[in-house]
Write a protein that holds these residues in place. Structure first.
Motif, PDB file in Angstrom:
ATOM      1  N   LEU A  15      11.865  29.906 -13.598  1.00  0.00           N
ATOM      2  CA  LEU A  15      10.707  30.146 -14.446  1.00  0.00           C
ATOM      3  C   LEU A  15      10.845  31.426 -15.263  1.00  0.00           C
ATOM      4  N   GLY A  16      11.817  32.285 -14.912  1.00  0.00           N
ATOM      5  CA  GLY A  16      12.083  33.472 -15.708  1.00  0.00           C
ATOM      6  C   GLY A  16      11.454  34.745 -15.216  1.00  0.00           C
ATOM      7  N   GLN A  17      10.787  34.726 -14.061  1.00  0.00           N
ATOM      8  CA  GLN A  17      10.180  35.948 -13.535  1.00  0.00           C
ATOM      9  C   GLN A  17      10.191  35.905 -12.017  1.00  0.00           C
ATOM     10  N   PHE A  18      10.760  36.934 -11.411  1.00  0.00           N
ATOM     11  CA  PHE A  18      10.697  37.064  -9.957  1.00  0.00           C
ATOM     12  C   PHE A  18      10.617  38.545  -9.627  1.00  0.00           C
ATOM     13  N   PRO A  19      10.161  38.927  -8.449  1.00  0.00           N
ATOM     14  CA  PRO A  19       9.967  40.341  -8.140  1.00  0.00           C
ATOM     15  C   PRO A  19      11.217  41.173  -8.364  1.00  0.00           C
ATOM     16  N   MET A  20      11.046  42.271  -9.112  1.00  0.00           N
ATOM     17  CA  MET A  20      12.128  43.217  -9.391  1.00  0.00           C
ATOM     18  C   MET A  20      13.282  42.541 -10.121  1.00  0.00           C
ATOM     19  N   GLY A  21      12.977  41.501 -10.889  1.00  0.00           N
ATOM     20  CA  GLY A  21      14.032  40.686 -11.474  1.00  0.00           C
ATOM     21  C   GLY A  21      14.543  41.127 -12.825  1.00  0.00           C
ATOM     22  N   GLN A  22      13.788  41.947 -13.549  1.00  0.00           N
ATOM     23  CA  GLN A  22      14.239  42.384 -14.870  1.00  0.00           C
ATOM     24  C   GLN A  22      15.491  43.233 -14.722  1.00  0.00           C
ATOM     25  N   PRO A  23      16.611  42.886 -15.378  1.00  0.00           N
ATOM     26  CA  PRO A  23      17.850  43.650 -15.172  1.00  0.00           C
ATOM     27  C   PRO A  23      17.823  45.030 -15.805  1.00  0.00           C
ATOM     28  N   THR A  24      17.039  45.220 -16.867  1.00  0.00           N
ATOM     29  CA  THR A  24      16.946  46.513 -17.527  1.00  0.00           C
ATOM     30  C   THR A  24      15.746  47.285 -16.992  1.00  0.00           C
ATOM     31  N   PRO A  25      15.696  48.615 -17.197  1.00  0.00           N
ATOM     32  CA  PRO A  25      14.699  49.429 -16.499  1.00  0.00           C
ATOM     33  C   PRO A  25      13.311  49.431 -17.117  1.00  0.00           C
ATOM     34  N   LEU A  42      11.453  30.570   1.689  1.00  0.00           N
ATOM     35  CA  LEU A  42      11.231  31.696   0.782  1.00  0.00           C
ATOM     36  C   LEU A  42      12.325  31.764  -0.278  1.00  0.00           C
ATOM     37  N   ARG A  43      13.551  31.472   0.116  1.00  0.00           N
ATOM     38  CA  ARG A  43      14.650  31.494  -0.854  1.00  0.00           C
ATOM     39  C   ARG A  43      14.447  30.403  -1.905  1.00  0.00           C
ATOM     40  N   GLN A  44      13.931  29.250  -1.487  1.00  0.00           N
ATOM     41  CA  GLN A  44      13.653  28.191  -2.457  1.00  0.00           C
ATOM     42  C   GLN A  44      12.602  28.640  -3.462  1.00  0.00           C
ATOM     43  N   ILE A  45      11.574  29.353  -2.980  1.00  0.00           N
ATOM     44  CA  ILE A  45      10.541  29.831  -3.905  1.00  0.00           C
ATOM     45  C   ILE A  45      11.133  30.833  -4.893  1.00  0.00           C
ATOM     46  N   SER A  46      11.903  31.789  -4.380  1.00  0.00           N
ATOM     47  CA  SER A  46      12.460  32.800  -5.285  1.00  0.00           C
ATOM     48  C   SER A  46      13.450  32.173  -6.263  1.00  0.00           C
ATOM     49  N   PRO A  79       4.496  33.532 -15.216  1.00  0.00           N
ATOM     50  CA  PRO A  79       5.079  32.467 -14.384  1.00  0.00           C
ATOM     51  C   PRO A  79       5.031  32.742 -12.885  1.00  0.00           C
ATOM     52  N   MET A  80       5.382  33.953 -12.461  1.00  0.00           N
ATOM     53  CA  MET A  80       5.355  34.261 -11.031  1.00  0.00           C
ATOM     54  C   MET A  80       3.934  34.198 -10.492  1.00  0.00           C
ATOM     55  N   GLU A  81       2.987  34.729 -11.242  1.00  0.00           N
ATOM     56  CA  GLU A  81       1.592  34.721 -10.805  1.00  0.00           C
ATOM     57  C   GLU A  81       1.060  33.296 -10.705  1.00  0.00           C
ATOM     58  N   TYR A  82       1.502  32.429 -11.616  1.00  0.00           N
ATOM     59  CA  TYR A  82       1.066  31.033 -11.575  1.00  0.00           C
ATOM     60  C   TYR A  82       1.568  30.345 -10.309  1.00  0.00           C
ATOM     61  N   LEU A  83       2.847  30.511 -10.003  1.00  0.00           N
ATOM     62  CA  LEU A  83       3.396  29.804  -8.849  1.00  0.00           C
ATOM     63  C   LEU A  83       2.852  30.374  -7.536  1.00  0.00           C
ATOM     64  N   VAL A 138      13.540  40.363  -2.224  1.00  0.00           N
ATOM     65  CA  VAL A 138      12.771  39.540  -3.162  1.00  0.00           C
ATOM     66  C   VAL A 138      11.995  38.472  -2.399  1.00  0.00           C
ATOM     67  N   ASP A 139      12.668  37.806  -1.465  1.00  0.00           N
ATOM     68  CA  ASP A 139      12.009  36.765  -0.668  1.00  0.00           C
ATOM     69  C   ASP A 139      10.800  37.325   0.078  1.00  0.00           C
ATOM     70  N   ALA A 140      10.968  38.494   0.686  1.00  0.00           N
ATOM     71  CA  ALA A 140       9.878  39.100   1.451  1.00  0.00           C
ATOM     72  C   ALA A 140       8.710  39.469   0.550  1.00  0.00           C
ATOM     73  N   THR A 141       9.021  39.945  -0.642  1.00  0.00           N
ATOM     74  CA  THR A 141       7.960  40.307  -1.584  1.00  0.00           C
ATOM     75  C   THR A 141       7.143  39.088  -1.972  1.00  0.00           C
ATOM     76  N   VAL A 142       7.816  37.969  -2.214  1.00  0.00           N
ATOM     77  CA  VAL A 142       7.117  36.724  -2.536  1.00  0.00           C
ATOM     78  C   VAL A 142       6.215  36.312  -1.371  1.00  0.00           C
ATOM     79  N   ALA A 143       6.734  36.411  -0.155  1.00  0.00           N
ATOM     80  CA  ALA A 143       5.940  36.040   1.027  1.00  0.00           C
ATOM     81  C   ALA A 143       4.680  36.887   1.118  1.00  0.00           C
ATOM     82  N   ARG A 144       4.811  38.181   0.875  1.00  0.00           N
ATOM     83  CA  ARG A 144       3.642  39.061   0.944  1.00  0.00           C
ATOM     84  C   ARG A 144       2.632  38.733  -0.152  1.00  0.00           C
ATOM     85  N   GLN A 145       3.125  38.407  -1.329  1.00  0.00           N
ATOM     86  CA  GLN A 145       2.210  38.047  -2.413  1.00  0.00           C
ATOM     87  C   GLN A 145       1.405  36.797  -2.062  1.00  0.00           C
TER      88      GLN A 145
END
Length: 688
Positions: A568-578, A558-562, A523-527, A293-300
């Protein structure tokens, strides 16, 4: 009696999550372990008893002879509701300023406008938001009335009762707020020979506060947010060459931040290495699923392969496997690397075939437990409902059962995909027009039969439309024009699911270029966009003290960002259901999340996160003008690439307590941080 040919809707709890419990670890609703506390679920489990509360044809009856059906639900535990954020911790940080305009109220008006306006048309401002900001915050800058999005939705559905990626979006957009947005969306269009030709020939007629500049529009939609360097690059290269380059990400050199991802020790480890080293990694506190997740945020934030990262995020919602399921700590990084990223700009049929042979998906949806005499339907159902034709794509319960029988035998052993011939059902199957004798237990023949079926559903006309609509929703509008969806679906079919022609058709459409300001950042796109707008560097600040922490400043940052994204309720691959995250703004209206995002923007402007290096607020503009009005214009051009409206300028100058003609220094007479934060709360930063 219910029609057994109609796929049943799953029971939901009052928050919209699956309500039927699942009895086997590794289901997609299970909470994620941090570390390696749970055993790796890579061996065959015991058959699961059918739950009488499900819609199985055998529910509540004695089990018949032959296959025992697990499900069809296989639902996980109820997931926690998304947090709305932390209230109003920092908008109350000042008394009435010199000019008499409260900072809290001014930012509320700016942000409230952003929350309800997409091009001058009301979206949704919840009663909670209005209550926080006062009765005077009831409309947008143009005087448009605000709706709360609580009107009846199609079929009487409320947002909490829907689940599929497209169905979520359509239900939310059936509200009054969604109907208002639809009226302002482009209604139709045509395809041009290329993106630049489409941009030049398209007249933007929708109401919007965003500048009708095609370069800015492309930067807002095809990336995680424009930067001065990015905008200059597109203008220098031209629209067509820039898009062509983005469609070939391997030709783009990695950014310094991407090279620093070597500081995340688990990112390049194979499944076998993660299994072999799990004890050592656990002792060190390394968490592979979180480092992913941290790496995905960094790439974004920092990658120059921005269109590729946008598509990775799109597929992570469409073909969704949660990062933090029981087993994700071992398998999810490989799924990201070998399935999603390997095919994000390639072929969707090939991506779906690869996913169906990957341990992450097989364990996430309990295919590892499925065998001829105890059939688990989870993967078979989601392949149809979520990953291909969609819930309204024409399949029946019989199709689900036939697919589940065909897919028996696929599983995981010793961390690898395996086909177990002794578990495979043999017998003719028919699914949505696909037929196969399925008369052999030979692993190669049986495996090939399943691959043929997966290819068939990946190229089905309903899948073409489902992918087309989802892509148009991501890139064009929360209510995409039917004309565009139809053309994209045709392009998908003609090109047999190849993704690059699909994107070229999208960018060559007038609907794309006409839809300026028709999307609002989630939320993720905003931050992420805020980090990009402020030019944050991945290098540690000179004043950072890492102490004796074993993790580098970059990894800790990166961990602080994630962690903030979790708030905020949204992070990469964060939705628990499919089903992946919904992709329309009405699904994300939350006063707490909005305010939390603004407060984080203030933290970034002030440079409080010392794990990174920040541009000092008084240096955001190289040569600040001497008057407040001109300085504010220059700051807006730096942060949102256009000037603000007269009303917005007035509100922000009120925060600083100065008139437009007043003389100011580089610090805006001490108010530059507050002014920059207010710009980042404006509609120009929220819209994309």
């Amino acid at each position: 009696m219910a029609d057994q040919n109609v796929p049943p809707r799953r029971p939901r709890d009052d928050r919209g999550w699956a309500a039927t419990p699942h009895t086997t670890p590794g289901g997609y609703g299970d909470p994620a372990p941090y570390g390696y506390d749970a055993p790796l679920p890579d061996s065959g489990g015991y058959p699961i008893a059918a739950d009488p509360r499900t819609s199985s044809p055998y529910a509540g009856q004695p089990a018949p002879r032959g296959p025992r059906w697990v499900g069809p639900e296989g639902l996980g535990r109820t997931a926690p509701a998304r947090t709305g954020g932390g209230g109003l911790p920092e908008l109350d940080d000042d008394d009435e300023p010199r000019g008499g305009v409260g900072r809290r109220k001014a930012i509320a008006v700016l942000g409230g406008t952003a929350a309800v306006v997409a091009g001058g048309t009301a979206l949704a401002m919840s009663p909670q938001v209005r209550g926080l900001f006062g009765d005077d915050v009831v409309g947008d800058a143009t005087g448009t009335a605000v709706t709360d999005g609580t009107a009846a939705r199609p079929s009487g559905q409320q947002p909490s009762t829907v689940r599929t990626y497209t169905e979520q979006n359509e239900s939310y957009m059936g509200s009054r707020a969604g109907a208002a947005l639809k009226k302002n969306a482009p209604a139709g269009g045509r395809t041009f020979p290329g993106p630049a030709a489409a941009a030049a020939a398209t007249r933007v007629t929708v109401k919007t506060v965003l500048a009708k500049d095609p370069v800015l529009h492309l930067a807002r939609r095809a990336t995680f947010g424009p930067t001065a360097a990015l905008v200059a690059e597109i203008r220098r290269m031209g629209i067509d060459p820039w898009i062509r380059q983005q469609l070939e990400p391997d030709t783009i050199a990695p950014s310094p931040a991407e090279l620093k991802l070597a500081e995340l020790p688990t990112l390049k480890l194979s499944v076998q290495q993660l299994r072999d080293q799990r004890d050592q990694l656990n002792e060190r506190g390394a968490q592979p699923e979180r480092e992913l997740v941290d790496a995905t945020v960094a790439r974004q934030i920092w990658s120059k392969r921005q269109l590729f990262e946008v598509m990775v995020d799109f597929w992570n919602d469409f073909l969704h496997v949660a990062a933090e399921f029981d087993g994700g700590e071992v398998y999810r990084t490989s799924f990201d690397r070998d399935v999603v990223r390997a095919h994000a700009l390639g072929s969707y049929p090939e991506m779906l075939i690869a996913a169906n042979k990957h341990p992450a998906l097989l364990l996430y949806l309990n295919q590892n437990d499925s065998r001829a005499d105890a059939v688990n339907e989870n993967l078979a159902r989601e392949n149809l409902e979520l990953y291909s034709v969609g819930v309204d794509g024409g399949y029946t319960e019989k199709d689900v059962r036939q697919a589940a029988l065909l897919q028996t035998g696929r599983g995981v052993e010793d961390g690898k995909y395996v086909f177990r011939a002794d578990r495979h059902y043999v017998g003719k199957v028919k699914i949505l027009g696909f037929t196969h004798a399925n008369n052999s237990k030979d692993p190669k023949k049986a495996d090939a039969a399943i691959d043929s079926y997966i290819t068939y559903i990946a190229l089905h006309p309903s899948t073409a439309r489902y992918v087309a609509r989802s892509l148009a929703t991501r890139f064009v509008s929360d209510t995409p024009p039917k004309s565009l969806v139809d053309r994209l679906a045709k392009t998908y079919t003609v090109n047999r699911g190849r993704i690059k022609p699909l994107l070229m058709a999208l960018f060559s459409s007038s609907e794309f270029w006409a839809a300026v300001g028709q999307k609002v950042r989630r939320p993720m796109e905003y931050l992420v966009g805020t980090y990009r707008a402020l030019g944050v560097s991945p290098e540690a600040s000179p004043k950072h003290d890492n102490g004796d922490n074993r993790r580098t400043p970059f990894a800790r940052g990166l961990r602080q960002i994630s962690d903030k994204l979790r708030e905020l309720g949204q992070f990469p691959m964060g939705q628990p259901t499919p089903d992946g995250y919904p992709d329309v703004y009405v699904a994300w209206t939350s006063a707490g999340a909005m305010v939390n995002g603004w407060n984080e923007a203030g933290e970034l402007v002030a440079g409080y996160r010392t794990q990174f290096t920040y541009v000092k607020p008084e240096r955001l503009v190289a040569k600040p003008p001497a008057t407040a009005g001109a300085y504010l214009d220059a700051l807006a051009m730096r942060l949102v690439h256009q000037k603000l409206t007269a009303r917005e300028k007035s509100l922000i100058l009120g925060i600083a307590g100065v008139a437009a003609s007043a003389k100011v220094d580089a610090t805006f007479n001490g108010a530059v941080t507050a002014v920059a934060r207010a710009i980042l709360a404006s509609p120009q930063h929220h819209l994309r």
